[in-house]
Design an enzyme around this catalytic site. Structure first.
Site, short mmCIF file in Angstrom:
data_model
loop_
_atom_site.label_atom_id
_atom_site.label_comp_id
_atom_site.label_asym_id
_atom_site.label_seq_id
_atom_site.Cartn_x
_atom_site.Cartn_y
_atom_site.Cartn_z
N ALA A 65 0.92 -1.39 0.21
CA ALA A 65 -0.17 0.15 0.07
C ALA A 65 0.66 1.09 0.39
CB ALA A 65 -1.58 0.05 1.37
N HIS A 94 -2.43 -1.15 8.42
CA HIS A 94 -1.33 -1.61 9.15
C HIS A 94 -1.07 -0.31 9.91
CE1 HIS A 94 0.34 -5.43 8.55
NE2 HIS A 94 0.19 -5.43 6.97
N ASP A 123 0.34 -9.54 9.75
CA ASP A 123 0.73 -10.08 9.27
C ASP A 123 0.75 -11.38 9.87
OD1 ASP A 123 0.08 -9.07 6.83
OD2 ASP A 123 2.57 -8.59 6.54
N GLU A 146 -3.68 -12.58 0.07
CA GLU A 146 -2.39 -12.47 0.90
C GLU A 146 -2.81 -14.00 1.62
OE1 GLU A 146 -1.39 -8.30 2.33
OE2 GLU A 146 -0.71 -8.20 0.51
N HIS A 177 -2.58 -12.16 6.15
CA HIS A 177 -2.95 -10.40 6.18
C HIS A 177 -4.47 -11.05 6.30
CE1 HIS A 177 -2.91 -6.27 6.35
NE2 HIS A 177 -4.26 -6.67 6.00
#
Length: 260
Positions: A168, A175, A182, A228, A231
């Site tokens: 990002a 985050h 993660d 992902e 995540h």
């Protein structure tokens, strides 16, 4: 005498019919007023930025309109600031940005090295206690500056297209909220975790502890990110369960039910 009784009976029937008709029309009038009131309430809910709850959307029209807006939006162009008043339910994405100086004021450590908000950290500890797998958080809270350095490193190392789907831009990372992590099984990494039983268990059970799998397979066009497996995002048990049961990404769920 018989004729008089017949006339009285007919008048009785006439008044009965008139009374029933009057009652019916009064009933219809009351129902129409209720329907109008209900419509006014729905309109007020929309204008007051209320939060409809599934499965009762205000209307199929508004649902379609919200999704159409989401699906047609251009990442990093059709953006708006994150509404921080939403607390744990905020959405941060390539369409919703955080201020550069935003930092949660209730960060606590997990795994002795990564930080999450107090709510997310407590939920993570519950998840760990309930699981037979040895999970570890490899990344939790990241500041705007840290995310900027990470993104620029990916950009320089792997190129623009790779960086855009695997990372990002600063200010657009979950985050930075302290609500995202993660997470992998010890002994695995991002490349191998997705093929493990631990990964499947997490997908099936994370909502019970308030987390959702944020970037699922085949949803890059909606989330802006490649799949992902690692995540996860904290929402709280009730909301996470609703999102999990819906089968939607959080972007889609937010657009349908939580958008302001």
């Amino acid at each position: 005498m018989h004729k008089r009784q017949t006339i009285i009976f007919r008048f009785f029937l006439l008044f009965l019919v008139i009374g029933m008709a009057t009652g019916y029309f009064l009933f219809l009038y009351h129902q129409n007023n209720q329907d109008a009131s209900s419509l006014d309430q729905n309109a007020n809910q929309l204008s007051d930025n209320s939060t409809p709850s599934p499965p009762s959307l205000n209307s199929k029209f508004y649902a379609a309109k919200r999704l159409a807006n989401l699906y047609s939006a251009e990442f990093y162009v059709d953006t708006q600031p994150v509404d921080l008043s939403l607390g744990n339910s905020i959405v941060v994405s390539k369409l919703h940005s955080l201020p550069a100086d935003y930092e949660p004021d209730n960060l606590v450590y997990v795994n002795d090295s990564q930080r999450l908000t107090a709510d997310a950290a407590a939920a993570y500890e519950q998840l760990i206690a309930a699981s037979e797998y040895n999970f570890i958080v490899t990344s939790g809270y990241r500041s705007y500056t840290t995310q900027s350095n990470l993104y620029n490193n990916y950009l320089a190392t792997n190129g623009f297209d790779w960086a855009e789907t695997w990372s990002a831009r600063p200010g657009y990372s979950e985050h930075q909220t302290g609500l995202a992590m993660d997470i992998v099984e010890v002994g695995t990494n991002f490349d191998t975790f997705g093929d493990t039983e631990a990964c499947q268990w997490l997908k099936d059970n994370a909502h019970r502890f308030g987390f959702i799998h944020r970037y699922p397979e085949s949803k890059t066009s909606v989330t802006g990110y490649s799949y992902e497996s690692w995540h996860y995002r904290y929402l709280g048990v009730e909301l996470a369960t609703a999102v999990y049961d819906s089968g939607l990404t959080y972007d889609e769920y937010f657009a349908l039910y939580l958008v302001k």
